[in-house]
Design a protein around this motif. Structure first.
Motif, PDB file in Angstrom:
ATOM      1  N   ALA A  96       0.827  -1.213   0.000  1.00 41.57           N
ATOM      2  CA  ALA A  96       0.000   0.000   0.000  1.00 41.57           C
ATOM      3  C   ALA A  96       0.857   1.257   0.000  1.00 41.57           C
ATOM      4  N   ALA A  97       2.035   1.182   0.621  1.00 40.25           N
ATOM      5  CA  ALA A  97       2.880   2.371   0.767  1.00 40.25           C
ATOM      6  C   ALA A  97       3.640   2.730  -0.503  1.00 40.25           C
ATOM      7  N   ALA A 133      -2.266  13.237   0.725  1.00 39.30           N
ATOM      8  CA  ALA A 133      -2.737  11.908   0.348  1.00 39.30           C
ATOM      9  C   ALA A 133      -1.616  10.971  -0.075  1.00 39.30           C
ATOM     10  N   SER A 134      -0.451  11.517  -0.435  1.00 38.69           N
ATOM     11  CA  SER A 134       0.660  10.651  -0.842  1.00 38.69           C
ATOM     12  C   SER A 134       1.537  10.226   0.337  1.00 38.69           C
ATOM     13  N   ASP A 135       1.291  10.800   1.498  1.00 41.52           N
ATOM     14  CA  ASP A 135       2.126  10.480   2.656  1.00 41.52           C
ATOM     15  C   ASP A 135       1.751   9.135   3.264  1.00 41.52           C
ATOM     16  N   ALA A 172       4.742   8.357  -5.745  1.00 35.51           N
ATOM     17  CA  ALA A 172       4.039   9.573  -6.172  1.00 35.51           C
ATOM     18  C   ALA A 172       4.571  10.819  -5.486  1.00 35.51           C
ATOM     19  N   GLY A 173       5.636  10.670  -4.708  1.00 35.08           N
ATOM     20  CA  GLY A 173       6.255  11.831  -4.070  1.00 35.08           C
ATOM     21  C   GLY A 173       5.951  11.989  -2.596  1.00 35.08           C
ATOM     22  N   GLY A 174       5.296  10.987  -2.008  1.00 33.38           N
ATOM     23  CA  GLY A 174       4.933  11.074  -0.602  1.00 33.38           C
ATOM     24  C   GLY A 174       6.107  10.917   0.342  1.00 33.38           C
ATOM     25  N   GLU A 222      13.912  15.422   4.110  1.00 34.87           N
ATOM     26  CA  GLU A 222      12.593  16.048   4.199  1.00 34.87           C
ATOM     27  C   GLU A 222      11.465  15.075   3.846  1.00 34.87           C
ATOM     28  N   ARG A 223      11.823  13.899   3.336  1.00 41.30           N
ATOM     29  CA  ARG A 223      10.803  12.900   3.020  1.00 41.30           C
ATOM     30  C   ARG A 223      10.802  11.742   4.019  1.00 41.30           C
TER      31      ARG A 223
END
Length: 301
Positions: free
Chosen positions: A50-51, A127-129, A57-59, A89-90
């Motif tokens: 799921a992740a 939503a991408s996190d 997508a950049g999450g 930062e991600r």
């Protein structure tokens, strides 16, 4: 009473054990952490599946916890940059009580549900996190507040706890229960409960990085060399992956800023560094994809 809080029936006279028996009790109990993670493997796999699309997508990977659980989240987040060149930062870690709680317990911080929600909202979740929420009890108010805010923002939530039916598990999109049972020292969840959480975090973040092509074969080819040990490791990895001698591997690495992926493709495809970089870009960062692709023509400039 929560299993993690229940006194162990196996070690009721722990304070009278001679040192060798103390060591055996603590070490042997850690095997139960591994068994608990194995039992949860299907849910861990579900969480990874799921992740990955959200991270692609950049999450961001966001870790939330208090006490030992929170510190384990911080540990996983900070190690992704040197290991996989993952942007800091991600990989965001939220610890009840703030940064100072990493080194000294902040009493009562874990009981503030609203602060958990505020801290999560302060990073602008989207939503991408992917938000990993850790709590041995599974009911830490700070973590539950962050869970509510993450779901409100549409982020993927992964709840990790050591008690069945815990709110952080049942309230998350993917719940992972690590049934480690009683602790050798009752209630001390920094023991095998903490070990099981560390194993799960290692597994989830590492598997995501494998899926993002940051591993070739079983080699960490996207590491960020930040010290002498890691610079030496880039040479060894390149030698191992290509069969080149150390001098050739070092020359290729120096030409590409010690980016192991690029050096491997350049050496195995026998192309200049810019062409190797182009191949990797076209293959989405996959070394295998770059090696199987036809080399682009060399620039005339």
């Amino acid at each position: 009473m929560l299993k993690t809080e229940t006194p162990s029936s196996e070690h009721a006279q722990l304070d009278q054990y001679p040192v060798p028996d103390l060591v055996a009790a603590f070490v042997d109990d850690q095997f139960n952490a591994v068994q608990a993670v194995r039992a949860a493997a299907p849910r861990i796999a579900e969480a990874i599946e799921a992740a990955v699309p959200r991270i692609e997508a950049g999450g961001r990977l966001v870790y939330v916890g208090a006490g030992t659980s929170g510190r384990l989240g911080v540990l996983d987040s900070v190690e992704l940059y040197p290991t996989f060149s993952w942007p800091p930062e991600r990989a965001v870690a939220l610890l009840a009580g703030g940064e100072g709680a990493m080194f000294k317990a902040v009493e009562g911080a874990e009981d503030d549900r609203e602060q958990g929600a505020r801290d999560l909202r302060s990073i602008g979740p989207g939503a991408s996190d992917v938000v990993l929420l850790l709590a041995a009890s599974g009911a830490t108010p700070y973590v539950l507040g962050a869970l509510h805010a993450a779901r409100e923002a549409g982020a993927l939530t992964i709840g990790i706890a050591n008690n069945a039916g815990a709110p952080v598990v049942t309230g998350a999109h993917v719940g992972i229960t690590l049934d480690t049972g009683t602790e050798v020292i009752s209630g001390s969840t920094r023991l095998k409960a903490g070990t099981s959480q560390k194993i799960v975090l290692n597994t989830i973040s590492s598997a995501i990085m494998v899926r993002l092509h940051k591993v070739y074969r079983n080699l960490m080819v996207d590491l960020k060399p930040t010290n002498a040990k890691l610079f030496a490791r880039t040479v060894r990895l390149t030698v191992h992956a290509t069969g080149a001698d150390e001098a050739a591997a070092r020359a290729a690495l120096e030409a590409c800023g010690f980016h192991v992926k690029v050096a491997i493709v350049a050496l195995l495809k026998k192309v200049p560094v810019p062409q190797a970089e182009s191949l990797l870009a076209r293959a989405g960062g996959s070394v295998r994809g770059a090696l199987n692709a036809e080399a682009p023509p060399a620039s005339l400039s």
